[in-house]
Scaffold this motif. Sequence first.
Motif, PDB file in Angstrom:
ATOM      1  N   TYR A 211       0.828  -1.198   0.000  1.00  0.00           N
ATOM      2  CA  TYR A 211       0.000   0.000   0.000  1.00  0.00           C
ATOM      3  C   TYR A 211       0.866   1.252   0.000  1.00  0.00           C
ATOM      4  O   TYR A 211       1.980   1.247   0.526  1.00  0.00           O
TER       5      TYR A 211
ATOM      6  N   GLU B 214      -9.164   4.305   3.791  1.00  0.00           N
ATOM      7  CA  GLU B 214      -9.422   4.800   2.439  1.00  0.00           C
ATOM      8  C   GLU B 214      -8.244   5.597   1.889  1.00  0.00           C
ATOM      9  O   GLU B 214      -8.087   5.712   0.673  1.00  0.00           O
TER      10      GLU B 214
ATOM     11  N   GLU C 206      -3.609   3.468  -0.924  1.00  0.00           N
ATOM     12  CA  GLU C 206      -3.818   2.952  -2.274  1.00  0.00           C
ATOM     13  C   GLU C 206      -3.109   1.611  -2.398  1.00  0.00           C
ATOM     14  O   GLU C 206      -1.901   1.516  -2.165  1.00  0.00           O
ATOM     15  N   CYS C 207      -3.849   0.582  -2.767  1.00  0.00           N
ATOM     16  CA  CYS C 207      -3.251  -0.738  -2.950  1.00  0.00           C
ATOM     17  C   CYS C 207      -2.500  -0.765  -4.272  1.00  0.00           C
ATOM     18  O   CYS C 207      -3.076  -0.526  -5.331  1.00  0.00           O
TER      19      CYS C 207
END
Length: 180
Positions: free
Chosen positions: A78, A160, A163-164
Amino acid sequence: MKDIYLLLTKSDTFVSKAIYLMTQDSYTHISISFEENLQPMYSCARKYTYSPIPAGIRNESFEKGFYNKNQHIPCALYKLTVKKEIYYKAKFILESILNHSQDYKYNLMGLILCKLEVPYRRNHYYFCSEFVSEILAYSQAIELPKLPCLMKPSDYLLFEELECLYQGNIGELIKYRDLC
């Protein structure tokens, strides 16, 4: 803006299996890096490839050690994008800990109490997610829903702001990372 990287893993070590049995979480370990190629990458983990103790603050390398010998383990990478000031503050906190890394030990009691949701903070003791969470919380990189000593690696799946970038195994991530 700058990026902080978090790597979540679930190995087949005794410690990871024990954590998984208690939590049933997808991931049982977390590491932090300030570089896109993930090197250096830090966590509170085993000092030696084949032994869970002693443990402490470690630079986790893909070229040697545990990850090099266990490329089959599942992982998720992430990215957290933050303002430059926050990035450098988080990095400063990490470097301050690294300057005294020999003084830090693994917080086994804290890990057990984390599962019971009982806050337990000891100076110079961390488990992996407590270590990463404290850096992120104290730098104000992210607002945690609970104290750093109560954060689990899988809690990071719920943010949230993250970001993967990758999900798969360590071996494929190493290939991906080499492309960056």
